[in-house]
Design a protein around this motif. Structure first.
Motif, short mmCIF file in Angstrom:
data_model
loop_
_atom_site.label_atom_id
_atom_site.label_comp_id
_atom_site.label_asym_id
_atom_site.label_seq_id
_atom_site.Cartn_x
_atom_site.Cartn_y
_atom_site.Cartn_z
N UNK A 68 68.86 26.92 14.24
CA UNK A 68 67.52 27.63 14.04
C UNK A 68 67.16 27.32 12.80
N UNK A 69 65.68 26.97 12.50
CA UNK A 69 65.27 26.36 11.30
C UNK A 69 65.07 27.67 10.31
N UNK A 70 65.87 28.19 9.79
CA UNK A 70 65.94 29.15 8.94
C UNK A 70 66.70 28.91 7.84
N UNK A 71 66.46 29.49 6.67
CA UNK A 71 67.35 29.45 5.54
C UNK A 71 67.84 30.79 4.90
N UNK A 72 68.95 31.25 5.51
CA UNK A 72 69.47 32.51 5.03
C UNK A 72 70.96 32.43 4.81
N UNK A 73 71.48 33.15 3.73
CA UNK A 73 72.90 33.08 3.76
C UNK A 73 73.58 33.82 5.07
N UNK A 74 74.77 33.41 5.44
CA UNK A 74 75.24 33.75 6.85
C UNK A 74 75.33 35.10 6.79
N UNK A 75 75.77 35.86 5.67
CA UNK A 75 75.90 37.26 5.71
C UNK A 75 74.73 38.20 5.79
N UNK A 102 74.27 23.78 2.22
CA UNK A 102 73.09 23.12 1.40
C UNK A 102 71.52 24.09 1.89
N UNK A 103 71.32 24.07 3.12
CA UNK A 103 70.32 24.67 3.49
C UNK A 103 70.32 25.87 4.39
N UNK A 104 71.49 26.52 4.72
CA UNK A 104 71.60 27.97 5.14
C UNK A 104 71.10 28.06 6.70
N UNK A 105 70.96 26.66 7.43
CA UNK A 105 70.33 26.77 8.83
C UNK A 105 71.55 27.87 9.64
N UNK A 106 71.18 28.33 10.71
CA UNK A 106 72.31 29.09 11.57
C UNK A 106 72.08 28.38 12.86
N UNK A 249 76.35 18.93 8.36
CA UNK A 249 77.52 19.62 7.78
C UNK A 249 77.42 21.14 7.62
N UNK A 250 78.61 21.56 8.04
CA UNK A 250 78.34 23.06 8.11
C UNK A 250 79.61 23.64 7.54
N UNK A 251 79.49 24.82 6.66
CA UNK A 251 80.48 25.59 6.15
C UNK A 251 81.32 26.41 7.04
N UNK A 252 82.49 26.28 7.51
CA UNK A 252 83.11 26.81 8.49
C UNK A 252 83.84 28.29 7.84
N UNK A 253 83.98 28.44 6.54
CA UNK A 253 84.45 29.54 6.01
C UNK A 253 83.63 30.80 6.00
N UNK A 254 82.35 30.56 6.11
CA UNK A 254 81.18 31.48 5.96
C UNK A 254 80.98 32.13 7.26
#
Length: 268
Positions: A68-75, A102-106, A249-254
């Motif tokens: 999704x073309x969003x930018x939001x922290x995963x929490x 870096x961009x917080x896409x989901x 590239x995605x942050x798996x910990x989040x």
């Protein structure tokens, strides 16, 4: 007719032949040795040599990639509500959530029991989800059966390999080539080189439905190694193929908790 060498455009429109693969292997060996300096024994090498593959609990026939073309922290993403809705989708097996570095896409990588159900998901449910967020979206459907052998060779958890290390990062790639059938492509040339990439834990090969694009979904032990792969190594691979490409590239910990709730195979 007189034989002639393939042009880059012809190579893109056709499957890769044996001569192309041999040339590619030689080029990769040279580029790997003097180009990136990354072909050192990987800290994940033991995981490949000692991994045990088994039978996946459910038979997947399709993978889906979404973003999704969003930018939001995963929490801040309402993943619990979304998870409940996705679990009710026909043929759904599992999902690994993705949060863009870096961009917080989901987004996510999903397994479905059939191509038909995967198509229903990307044409029905997911566009409605994106509309609810008021954002544009990306979806891809891949033929999971076409890439089974190549993926098992790279410790893919989607085909029953047991994860021994929790991933810290995921990488998604897609190359602008048409390779059908997938088995005629150069995966046997690439896999030995990929196994040497620092921190690589596993890869699931991807073959685009109808398009024949080739790509993959990778798990890495650290974000640093994932970035090194996406920025330093992967461009050398696509240069040998003379093709444009797409990497994320995605942050798996989040996303670990949300992914566990969706039976992600990366968490046992």
């Amino acid at each position: 007719m007189t034989a002639h060498a393939k042009t880059p455009c012809e190579l893109h429109r056709s499957r890769l032949g044996r001569r192309d693969i041999l040339k590619l292997a030689a080029g990769m060996a040279r580029g790997a040795a003097v180009g990136t300096g990354l072909l050192m024994p990987s800290i994940a090498q033991a995981a490949f040599s000692n991994s045990k593959t088994g039978t996946a609990p459910m038979s997947q026939n399709a993978f889906v990639y979404t973003e999704l073309q969003i930018s939001a922290p995963f929490d801040q993403v309402p993943w619990k509500k979304i998870n409940d809705a996705i679990k009710a989708q026909p043929g759904f097996i599992n999902k690994t959530w993705l949060s863009g570095l870096g961009n917080n896409s989901a987004g996510g990588i999903y397994a479905f029991d059939s191509i038909e159900n995967a198509q229903k998901f990307v044409t029905g449910y997911f566009p409605a989800e994106a509309r609810n967020f008021g954002v544009a979206q990306t979806t891809r459907v891949f033929d999971a059966m076409a890439t089974k052998e190549a993926s098992i060779d790279l410790n893919s958890v989607h085909y029953g390999a047991k994860p021994t290390t929790k991933p810290a990062a995921f990488v998604y790639t897609e190359v602008q080539l048409h390779v059908l059938p997938f088995d005629n492509g150069p995966w046997r040339t690439f896999n030995p080189v990929l196994k040497l990439q620092p921190g690589l834990l596993s890869k699931t090969w991807l073959s685009g439905l109808h398009t024949g694009t080739v790509g993959g979904f990778y798990a890495f032990d650290t974000i640093k190694n994932a970035q090194r792969f996406a920025l330093d190594y992967f461009p050398t691979e696509t240069r040998q193929l003379n093709a444009a490409f797409y990497t994320r590239v995605f942050d798996a910990n989040a996303t670990e908790t949300a992914s566990r709730d969706m039976a992600s195979p990366f968490y046992g």
